[in-house]
Motif scaffolding. Sequence first.
Motif, PDB file in Angstrom:
ATOM      1  N   GLU A  93       0.843  -1.196   0.000  1.00  0.00           N
ATOM      2  CA  GLU A  93       0.000   0.000   0.000  1.00  0.00           C
ATOM      3  C   GLU A  93       0.875   1.241   0.000  1.00  0.00           C
ATOM      4  OE1 GLU A  93      -3.397   0.257   2.465  1.00  0.00           O
ATOM      5  OE2 GLU A  93      -3.540  -1.911   2.788  1.00  0.00           O
ATOM      6  N   PHE A 117       2.477   4.684   1.271  1.00  0.00           N
ATOM      7  CA  PHE A 117       2.871   5.416   2.473  1.00  0.00           C
ATOM      8  C   PHE A 117       3.246   6.824   2.018  1.00  0.00           C
ATOM      9  CE2 PHE A 117       5.669   6.981   5.766  1.00  0.00           C
ATOM     10  CZ  PHE A 117       5.169   6.438   6.942  1.00  0.00           C
ATOM     11  N   MET A 152       2.065  -3.756   4.301  1.00  0.00           N
ATOM     12  CA  MET A 152       1.260  -3.355   5.458  1.00  0.00           C
ATOM     13  C   MET A 152       0.576  -4.573   6.077  1.00  0.00           C
ATOM     14  SD  MET A 152       0.961   0.155   5.904  1.00  0.00           S
ATOM     15  CE  MET A 152       0.865   1.726   5.030  1.00  0.00           C
ATOM     16  N   THR A 201      -4.353  -0.474  10.337  1.00  0.00           N
ATOM     17  CA  THR A 201      -3.381  -0.740   9.271  1.00  0.00           C
ATOM     18  C   THR A 201      -2.024  -0.213   9.699  1.00  0.00           C
ATOM     19  OG1 THR A 201      -5.117  -0.494   7.599  1.00  0.00           O
ATOM     20  CG2 THR A 201      -2.838  -0.423   6.834  1.00  0.00           C
ATOM     21  N   ARG A 215      -5.071   4.326  10.204  1.00  0.00           N
ATOM     22  CA  ARG A 215      -4.139   3.956   9.136  1.00  0.00           C
ATOM     23  C   ARG A 215      -2.810   4.675   9.350  1.00  0.00           C
ATOM     24  NH1 ARG A 215      -5.514   1.467   4.579  1.00  0.00           N
ATOM     25  NH2 ARG A 215      -3.830   2.567   3.515  1.00  0.00           N
ATOM     26  N   ASP A 274      -0.127   5.482   7.658  1.00  0.00           N
ATOM     27  CA  ASP A 274       0.330   5.543   6.269  1.00  0.00           C
ATOM     28  C   ASP A 274       1.046   6.853   5.958  1.00  0.00           C
ATOM     29  OD1 ASP A 274      -1.802   7.251   6.417  1.00  0.00           O
ATOM     30  OD2 ASP A 274      -2.912   6.383   4.723  1.00  0.00           O
TER      31      ASP A 274
END
Length: 405
Positions: free
Chosen positions: A219, A221, A233, A303, A374, A376
Amino acid sequence: MKQTTFLLVFGVALSFCQAQVDTGAEETGGEEEHVELFTTPTTKLGAATSDFGYNLFRALTSREAATNVFLAPISVSAALTQLSMGGSERAERQLFRALRYHTLQDPQLHTTLKDLLASVRTPGKGLSIAARLYLARRLRLKQDFFGLVEQQYGVRPKALPGGSKDVKEINDWVAQETGGKVQRFLAKALPRSPFVNTVSAAYFKGKWVTRFSNSGVMENFQVDGGAPVRIPMMQQDNYPVKMGVDSDLSCTIAQIQMQDDVSMFIFLPDEVTSNLTLLEESLTAEFMQDLSLTLHPAQVSLTLPTLRLSYSVDLLPLLTDLGLSEWLDNPELEKISTQSVKLSSANHKVVMETAPEGNQYPSAASTPGHLSYRVDRPFLYLIRDEASGALLFIGRVVNPKDLRI
């Protein structure tokens, strides 16, 4: 005690509440009632080693702006405490102030630290520590010091001849102490001049209480000032955490439970930024203890990046930032050698991994919760031993694509 306003999670609703309840102040005539957070020698020492760690982390991040930075402060405390046993009373006081021991008034300080180190090294916590002193053999060394450190901490300082063989000696010992996880601790030989060198290393791979079902999914970042990077992730719905939002620090905080009474705290800024100075400056043992009592349970869609990292640094230049400039010029290590000797390096290396495994599944829910957390974008995290409050590991992640083991 710092009073912070948190936006707290209760179920799927969000509501504001105070970190400290105002009614206590009203009942005491408007004065805030002081609550002693650390009440035993172990928790007081855990707070001291944590505050040393936060100070050291701030010193490192101020010099390494906008980069990934990691430390295992308790291993550094162990090495420098061993070194303090070789100094004069004045030198010991100087080191104890930097290590935050000066307020403890613990006549059994070394025994308390020995017990604390033993407790955080229990296998279930996932932490391995190596801490040792290496000295030049050409120094006129006092053998009583060697025996004193070995008796107290179970590791004997090592005298080395100097040269390339020293590298193998040190690297082999660190690898042995960390179960082979911290490799190639030193890349070059130590100075040939008369020296004392501290070695501190740590490996951490704790297990979650609640496992992740989805892992290794690539995913995006978000990176400050750059294009997003693709990283693996871990993800899980209905994941139990404790959460809060600190409006002063402009971040959302999550506490994730790991096995054997260890927690990971993640500080996720509201915006994509590599400037985490405000967060870093807020960290103290008292703040973290207060925070841990304030966060509220929640079920979230969680996540997290899958972390695999290795980080090395010589901490010697940072010691001046901790008030040890005078000590570095004249450390008075009179119990180690009859010669004048100084600290030549304070090498430190950490390795850390996270994996999706845990010993239980999240609770089955008919529908996923509405809350999402998340991680991220750049974030700060720390690993804390809940029983003692000791800081085991701390890191700033600005670009996980750069992390390597």
